[in-house]
Motif scaffolding. Structure first.
Motif, PDB file in Angstrom:
ATOM      1  N   ARG A  86     105.638 -25.928  85.037  1.00  0.00           N
ATOM      2  CA  ARG A  86     106.826 -26.232  84.242  1.00  0.00           C
ATOM      3  C   ARG A  86     107.133 -25.066  83.320  1.00  0.00           C
ATOM      4  O   ARG A  86     106.286 -24.213  83.087  1.00  0.00           O
ATOM      5  CB  ARG A  86     106.547 -27.445  83.342  1.00  0.00           C
ATOM      6  CG  ARG A  86     106.393 -28.759  84.060  1.00  0.00           C
ATOM      7  CD  ARG A  86     105.861 -29.756  83.038  1.00  0.00           C
ATOM      8  NE  ARG A  86     105.553 -31.037  83.640  1.00  0.00           N
ATOM      9  CZ  ARG A  86     106.273 -32.134  83.426  1.00  0.00           C
ATOM     10  NH1 ARG A  86     107.343 -32.103  82.660  1.00  0.00           N
ATOM     11  NH2 ARG A  86     105.917 -33.279  83.979  1.00  0.00           N
ATOM     12  N   CYS A  87     108.341 -25.074  82.779  1.00  0.00           N
ATOM     13  CA  CYS A  87     108.714 -24.079  81.791  1.00  0.00           C
ATOM     14  C   CYS A  87     107.805 -24.246  80.567  1.00  0.00           C
ATOM     15  O   CYS A  87     107.622 -25.349  80.068  1.00  0.00           O
ATOM     16  CB  CYS A  87     110.180 -24.261  81.400  1.00  0.00           C
ATOM     17  SG  CYS A  87     110.656 -23.236  79.985  1.00  0.00           S
ATOM     18  N   THR A  88     107.205 -23.125  80.119  1.00  0.00           N
ATOM     19  CA  THR A  88     106.266 -23.220  78.986  1.00  0.00           C
ATOM     20  C   THR A  88     107.011 -23.496  77.682  1.00  0.00           C
ATOM     21  O   THR A  88     106.421 -23.868  76.679  1.00  0.00           O
ATOM     22  CB  THR A  88     105.485 -21.903  78.809  1.00  0.00           C
ATOM     23  OG1 THR A  88     106.437 -20.832  78.777  1.00  0.00           O
ATOM     24  CG2 THR A  88     104.504 -21.680  79.930  1.00  0.00           C
ATOM     25  N   TYR A  89     108.314 -23.296  77.691  1.00  0.00           N
ATOM     26  CA  TYR A  89     109.095 -23.462  76.469  1.00  0.00           C
ATOM     27  C   TYR A  89     109.660 -24.877  76.339  1.00  0.00           C
ATOM     28  O   TYR A  89     109.486 -25.538  75.313  1.00  0.00           O
ATOM     29  CB  TYR A  89     110.216 -22.426  76.449  1.00  0.00           C
ATOM     30  CG  TYR A  89     110.888 -22.272  75.106  1.00  0.00           C
ATOM     31  CD1 TYR A  89     110.217 -21.638  74.051  1.00  0.00           C
ATOM     32  CD2 TYR A  89     112.165 -22.773  74.889  1.00  0.00           C
ATOM     33  CE1 TYR A  89     110.822 -21.502  72.828  1.00  0.00           C
ATOM     34  CE2 TYR A  89     112.769 -22.639  73.658  1.00  0.00           C
ATOM     35  CZ  TYR A  89     112.091 -22.010  72.626  1.00  0.00           C
ATOM     36  OH  TYR A  89     112.693 -21.878  71.406  1.00  0.00           O
ATOM     37  N   CYS A  90     110.317 -25.396  77.431  1.00  0.00           N
ATOM     38  CA  CYS A  90     110.971 -26.714  77.338  1.00  0.00           C
ATOM     39  C   CYS A  90     110.400 -27.727  78.316  1.00  0.00           C
ATOM     40  O   CYS A  90     110.922 -28.829  78.447  1.00  0.00           O
ATOM     41  CB  CYS A  90     112.481 -26.573  77.517  1.00  0.00           C
ATOM     42  SG  CYS A  90     112.976 -26.296  79.233  1.00  0.00           S
ATOM     43  N   THR A  91     109.359 -27.372  79.069  1.00  0.00           N
ATOM     44  CA  THR A  91     108.656 -28.212  80.057  1.00  0.00           C
ATOM     45  C   THR A  91     109.531 -28.657  81.235  1.00  0.00           C
ATOM     46  O   THR A  91     109.160 -29.562  81.973  1.00  0.00           O
ATOM     47  CB  THR A  91     107.998 -29.478  79.421  1.00  0.00           C
ATOM     48  OG1 THR A  91     109.034 -30.383  79.008  1.00  0.00           O
ATOM     49  CG2 THR A  91     107.094 -29.119  78.268  1.00  0.00           C
ATOM     50  N   SER A  92     110.658 -28.038  81.442  1.00  0.00           N
ATOM     51  CA  SER A  92     111.516 -28.395  82.579  1.00  0.00           C
ATOM     52  C   SER A  92     110.875 -27.899  83.881  1.00  0.00           C
ATOM     53  O   SER A  92     110.147 -26.912  83.896  1.00  0.00           O
ATOM     54  CB  SER A  92     112.890 -27.745  82.405  1.00  0.00           C
ATOM     55  OG  SER A  92     113.577 -27.737  83.638  1.00  0.00           O
ATOM     56  N   TRP A  93     111.143 -28.623  84.980  1.00  0.00           N
ATOM     57  CA  TRP A  93     110.668 -28.183  86.299  1.00  0.00           C
ATOM     58  C   TRP A  93     111.664 -27.232  86.956  1.00  0.00           C
ATOM     59  O   TRP A  93     111.382 -26.665  88.007  1.00  0.00           O
ATOM     60  CB  TRP A  93     110.472 -29.391  87.225  1.00  0.00           C
ATOM     61  CG  TRP A  93     109.205 -30.148  86.980  1.00  0.00           C
ATOM     62  CD1 TRP A  93     109.099 -31.386  86.417  1.00  0.00           C
ATOM     63  CD2 TRP A  93     107.873 -29.749  87.318  1.00  0.00           C
ATOM     64  NE1 TRP A  93     107.790 -31.777  86.365  1.00  0.00           N
ATOM     65  CE2 TRP A  93     107.005 -30.792  86.908  1.00  0.00           C
ATOM     66  CE3 TRP A  93     107.322 -28.600  87.896  1.00  0.00           C
ATOM     67  CZ2 TRP A  93     105.631 -30.728  87.073  1.00  0.00           C
ATOM     68  CZ3 TRP A  93     105.949 -28.543  88.070  1.00  0.00           C
ATOM     69  CH2 TRP A  93     105.114 -29.594  87.650  1.00  0.00           C
ATOM     70  N   ILE A 147     113.520 -17.670  86.165  1.00  0.00           N
ATOM     71  CA  ILE A 147     114.115 -18.115  84.902  1.00  0.00           C
ATOM     72  C   ILE A 147     114.230 -19.639  84.892  1.00  0.00           C
ATOM     73  O   ILE A 147     114.460 -20.271  85.933  1.00  0.00           O
ATOM     74  CB  ILE A 147     115.512 -17.457  84.728  1.00  0.00           C
ATOM     75  CG1 ILE A 147     115.340 -15.954  84.489  1.00  0.00           C
ATOM     76  CG2 ILE A 147     116.303 -18.067  83.578  1.00  0.00           C
ATOM     77  CD1 ILE A 147     116.604 -15.162  84.577  1.00  0.00           C
ATOM     78  N   CYS A 148     114.049 -20.244  83.707  1.00  0.00           N
ATOM     79  CA  CYS A 148     114.223 -21.686  83.547  1.00  0.00           C
ATOM     80  C   CYS A 148     115.723 -21.979  83.448  1.00  0.00           C
ATOM     81  O   CYS A 148     116.416 -21.426  82.600  1.00  0.00           O
ATOM     82  CB  CYS A 148     113.506 -22.175  82.293  1.00  0.00           C
ATOM     83  SG  CYS A 148     113.935 -23.863  81.865  1.00  0.00           S
ATOM     84  N   LEU A 149     116.213 -22.864  84.343  1.00  0.00           N
ATOM     85  CA  LEU A 149     117.652 -23.141  84.371  1.00  0.00           C
ATOM     86  C   LEU A 149     118.094 -23.988  83.176  1.00  0.00           C
ATOM     87  O   LEU A 149     119.261 -24.040  82.849  1.00  0.00           O
ATOM     88  CB  LEU A 149     118.032 -23.850  85.674  1.00  0.00           C
ATOM     89  CG  LEU A 149     117.921 -23.015  86.953  1.00  0.00           C
ATOM     90  CD1 LEU A 149     118.326 -23.845  88.164  1.00  0.00           C
ATOM     91  CD2 LEU A 149     118.778 -21.763  86.881  1.00  0.00           C
ATOM     92  N   ASP A 150     117.129 -24.670  82.533  1.00  0.00           N
ATOM     93  CA  ASP A 150     117.508 -25.510  81.401  1.00  0.00           C
ATOM     94  C   ASP A 150     117.586 -24.739  80.084  1.00  0.00           C
ATOM     95  O   ASP A 150     118.487 -24.966  79.286  1.00  0.00           O
ATOM     96  CB  ASP A 150     116.531 -26.689  81.258  1.00  0.00           C
ATOM     97  CG  ASP A 150     116.861 -27.784  82.267  1.00  0.00           C
ATOM     98  OD1 ASP A 150     118.052 -27.878  82.646  1.00  0.00           O
ATOM     99  OD2 ASP A 150     115.948 -28.519  82.684  1.00  0.00           O
ATOM    100  N   CYS A 151     116.620 -23.843  79.837  1.00  0.00           N
ATOM    101  CA  CYS A 151     116.639 -23.162  78.536  1.00  0.00           C
ATOM    102  C   CYS A 151     116.794 -21.639  78.633  1.00  0.00           C
ATOM    103  O   CYS A 151     116.933 -20.955  77.621  1.00  0.00           O
ATOM    104  CB  CYS A 151     115.376 -23.503  77.734  1.00  0.00           C
ATOM    105  SG  CYS A 151     113.910 -22.673  78.358  1.00  0.00           S
ATOM    106  N   GLY A 152     116.760 -21.083  79.841  1.00  0.00           N
ATOM    107  CA  GLY A 152     116.973 -19.644  79.991  1.00  0.00           C
ATOM    108  C   GLY A 152     115.724 -18.800  79.756  1.00  0.00           C
ATOM    109  O   GLY A 152     115.774 -17.572  79.802  1.00  0.00           O
ATOM    110  N   ASN A 153     114.585 -19.458  79.537  1.00  0.00           N
ATOM    111  CA  ASN A 153     113.328 -18.744  79.295  1.00  0.00           C
ATOM    112  C   ASN A 153     112.863 -18.040  80.578  1.00  0.00           C
ATOM    113  O   ASN A 153     112.950 -18.601  81.663  1.00  0.00           O
ATOM    114  CB  ASN A 153     112.285 -19.781  78.843  1.00  0.00           C
ATOM    115  CG  ASN A 153     110.964 -19.148  78.479  1.00  0.00           C
ATOM    116  OD1 ASN A 153     110.933 -18.096  77.854  1.00  0.00           O
ATOM    117  ND2 ASN A 153     109.874 -19.780  78.885  1.00  0.00           N
ATOM    118  N   THR A 154     112.376 -16.777  80.454  1.00  0.00           N
ATOM    119  CA  THR A 154     111.832 -16.048  81.607  1.00  0.00           C
ATOM    120  C   THR A 154     110.349 -16.373  81.747  1.00  0.00           C
ATOM    121  O   THR A 154     109.628 -16.395  80.747  1.00  0.00           O
ATOM    122  CB  THR A 154     112.001 -14.529  81.400  1.00  0.00           C
ATOM    123  OG1 THR A 154     113.382 -14.274  81.169  1.00  0.00           O
ATOM    124  CG2 THR A 154     111.553 -13.750  82.608  1.00  0.00           C
TER     125      THR A 154
HETATM  126 ZN   LIG Z   1     112.868 -24.047  79.841  1.00  0.00          ZN
END
Ligand SMILES: [Zn+2]
Length: 645
Positions: free
Chosen positions: A409-416, A367-374
């Motif tokens: 990176r997260c495909t939704y918010c590009t966070s690492w 899971i992305c810790l910044d936006c919660g995207n799986t």
């Molecule tokens: Zn994200």
């Protein structure tokens, strides 16, 4: 022109033979002219387009009886290509298939495909015809019974049943879920009756299968016939009892449309052949217990309310450990120190220990810790599983089989900041290797041991050693042929949150089976110790589990309370919506009860489910079956799906 054709003298004595092709995706009945009168259940070869395909004779009529109908219907004038048309299928099987197909609202052809082995039918020229045996359909319905007993007790009961059927000059059919079950049970049950025991599994060679078939066809003495699901067509006229071993297991659910449940198929086959049916397992399925309460099934022996146990049981609450580790700023642990101590003790005594993990890979979810995207697989939309790679960790999609680097990176918010959660078998393996560097670990999981042969050789390795450690997923369950001293369930919680109504039943069964196979210590690690399924499983209070589970299912109208039919449309959003509004209108008066959301399944494809609920005593309802069968190809039907989604 056509009329003249039928009246012509040449056709006098001609038959119209109706057949059902045994081919994936084949739909409906085809009709052919023939001078020969084939028996129902004969296998013939018929030309379809440019190929010769095996087909089963389902009806034979005189041309004069068929002609009115044939005039209005498309049919093939080509001749049946067969040799003589071998009479292979017992008429009772042919009639059962028709009923099974109605139950699943699919074609007869799809059922034949699921319950007949192509490997054996390809050898049709070498197969003897089943000698016609007197077949009495008695007026009373055959008995249906439940046997809830440990594996050892079941084997003893099976021996008694086979013996008493032999005394009545009757054959016993034992249906098993896996090749492993067939091989082990054949060894255990054939002692003294080797000559009259035959088995059928996909692991046998062609020649062995042919020889066994010919024994079934020619042998006058009653037999013990052991089959896996795709050999359920093996039958003859003298079946006294059909046994369904490990009736609860999910391996009985077909992997392809129409997702036939072997238990359902066996029920119809036993009834059509006038045979007594005994479903056996520990624990029995919730479905079977419900039917027992409804008076459909009888008990073979009194059903146990509680399974007595002699093992030392320890439930470890992992939340306390997580809290302590967090406070002390220690890293996350998959194995509780108390569990580790019990394993160590077992290995020191040179005893065997089995460690169970529900999931494959390192971690089942990221899971992305910044936006919660799986993190998902772009093709199927299923969450990816983190695996240990050779150079770097990788994301694997079990749904599509794709593998990619986990460095992304997260495909939704590009966070690492991607964080993986949950415990997979690779993570447990790492910890076990650190804890017990001297002990070789035998691993059994789909990635490591994809075939039956590989699992068998790994398990032999495990059982040949003293002080051995087995690390396994559910896949190893049927291979636990000898008891171990210690069993540790490292993680099973993930299975409780699967959106399927039988997920608790599955967890209950896994725990009960592992416990049955354990002699001294049984450890369950969980973060959900308050769940009733875990309490009843560790305490062995089976009847309490059924009571609570049935109450939950009744509350949400889940099976066995009502038959659920899931209708699925797939395609562009526009076509999905058009199909679904048609389905909604069509089944409005038949218990249509709502739609799912529109789901993106990848590559521009969308999916939506509609649900029809029908009281279980009223299914199959022929008008609904007919409507379901005539839906367009973009809409698929699933009767008794395990998942709503
Ligand atoms: Zn994200």
């Amino acid at each position: 022109m056509k009329a003249f054709f039928y009246e012509s003298a040449m056709l006098r004595g001609m038959k119209v033979v109706h057949v059902i092709p045994i081919a994936k995706g084949a739909k409906g009945e085809l009709s052919y002219f023939s001078l020969k009168d084939y028996a129902v259940g004969s296998i013939v070869e018929v030309p379809i387009r440019n190929k010769n395909v095996h087909a089963i004779v389902t009806r034979v009529e005189d041309v004069k009886d068929a002609k009115t109908r044939l005039r209005t219907q498309q049919f093939q004038v080509k001749k049946i290509k067969s040799r003589e048309g071998t009479s292979l299928l017992h008429p009772s099987f042919v009639s059962a298939v028709r009923k099974i197909a109605a139950y699943y609202a699919c074609s007869d052809s799809a059922v034949y495909y699921a319950l007949t082995s192509q490997k054996l039918l390809a050898e049709i020229a070498k197969l003897n015809e089943i000698e016609s045996q007197p077949f009495h359909q008695s007026d009373t319905k055959p008995e249906k019974m439940l046997l809830q007993a440990t594996r050892r007790e079941r084997v003893e009961e099976y021996k008694n049943i086979i013996r008493s059927e032999f005394a009545k000059k009757k054959t016993t059919i034992l249906c098993v879920p896996t090749i492993q079950d067939a091989e082990v049970l054949e060894k255990e049950l054939s002692k003294g009756i080797e000559k009259y025991t035959v088995s059928f599994t996909s692991a046998l060679t062609k020649n062995k299968l042919i020889a066994n078939w010919n024994t079934v066809a020619k042998e006058k003495h009653p037999l013990l016939i052991i089959v896996t699901s795709s050999f359920l067509f093996v039958s003859r006229g003298d079946i006294g009892t059909m046994l369904l071993e490990r009736e609860q297991t999910a391996s009985y659910i077909g992997q392809q449309k129409p997702y036939l449940h072997t238990r359902k198929a066996v029920e119809y086959i036993a009834e059509a052949s006038g045979a007594r049916l005994v479903l056996a397992d520990l624990p029995l399925s919730v479905d079977s217990i419900y039917r027992y309460q409804e008076g459909i099934y009888d008990e073979f022996a009194p059903l146990k309310k509680r399974v007595p146990q002699s093992v030392h049981i320890r439930t470890l609450d992992m939340r306390e450990l997580d809290k302590k580790n967090k406070e002390e700023k220690k890293s996350f642990l998959a194995i509780h120190p108390e569990a580790a101590a019990i394993i160590e003790d077992t290995l020191e005594k040179e005893e065997r220990c089995a460690v169970y993990v529900a999931r494959r890979g390192l971690s089942p979810i990221t899971i992305c810790l910044d936006c919660g995207n799986t993190v998902k697989d772009p093709i199927t939309g299923a969450p990816v599983v983190l695996y240990k790679g050779k150079k770097e960790n990788v994301f694997v999609s079990h749904a599509s089989g794709t593998v990619r680097s986990a460095h992304e990176r997260c495909t939704y918010c590009t966070s690492w900041k991607l964080q993986s959660y949950g415990i997979g078998i690779e993570k447990v393996q790492e910890e076990l290797e650190n804890l017990f560097p001297e002990t070789p670990i035998v691993t059994v999981a789909r990635d490591e041991t994809p075939t039956h042969k590989k699992v068998v050789s790994r398990m032999e390795e495990f059982y040949s050693k003293k002080g051995a450690l087995l690390l396994a997923t559910e896949m190893a369950l049927p291979y636990l042929s000898k008891a171990v001293q210690t069993s540790v369930i490292v993680s099973i919680d993930a299975l409780l949150s699967i959106p399927e109504w039988n997920s608790f039943e599955r967890v209950f069964s896994i725990i009960m089976k592992l416990k049955e196979n354990t002699e001294s210590h049984f450890v369950l690690q969980t973060r959900k110790p308050e769940q009733y399924v875990l309490q009843h499983a560790t305490e062995g209070t089976v009847s309490e589990f059924y009571k609570e589970e049935l109450a939950v299912r009744k509350k949400f109208s889940y099976p066995p309370y009502g038959t659920l039919i899931r209708v699925t449309a797939e395609g562009s959003p526009k076509s999905v919506e058009k199909d679904m509004s048609m389905v909604e209108k069509e089944f409005d008066a038949d218990g249509f009860g709502g739609l799912s959301d529109l789901m993106h399944v990848g590559s521009g494809k969308y999916r939506m489910h509609g649900y029809i609920r029908i009281p279980e005593t009223e299914w199959p309802r022929s008008a609904v079956v007919q409507k379901l069968r005539s839906l367009p190809l973009s809409v698929s039907v699933s009767v008794d799906p395990t998942s709503i989604l």
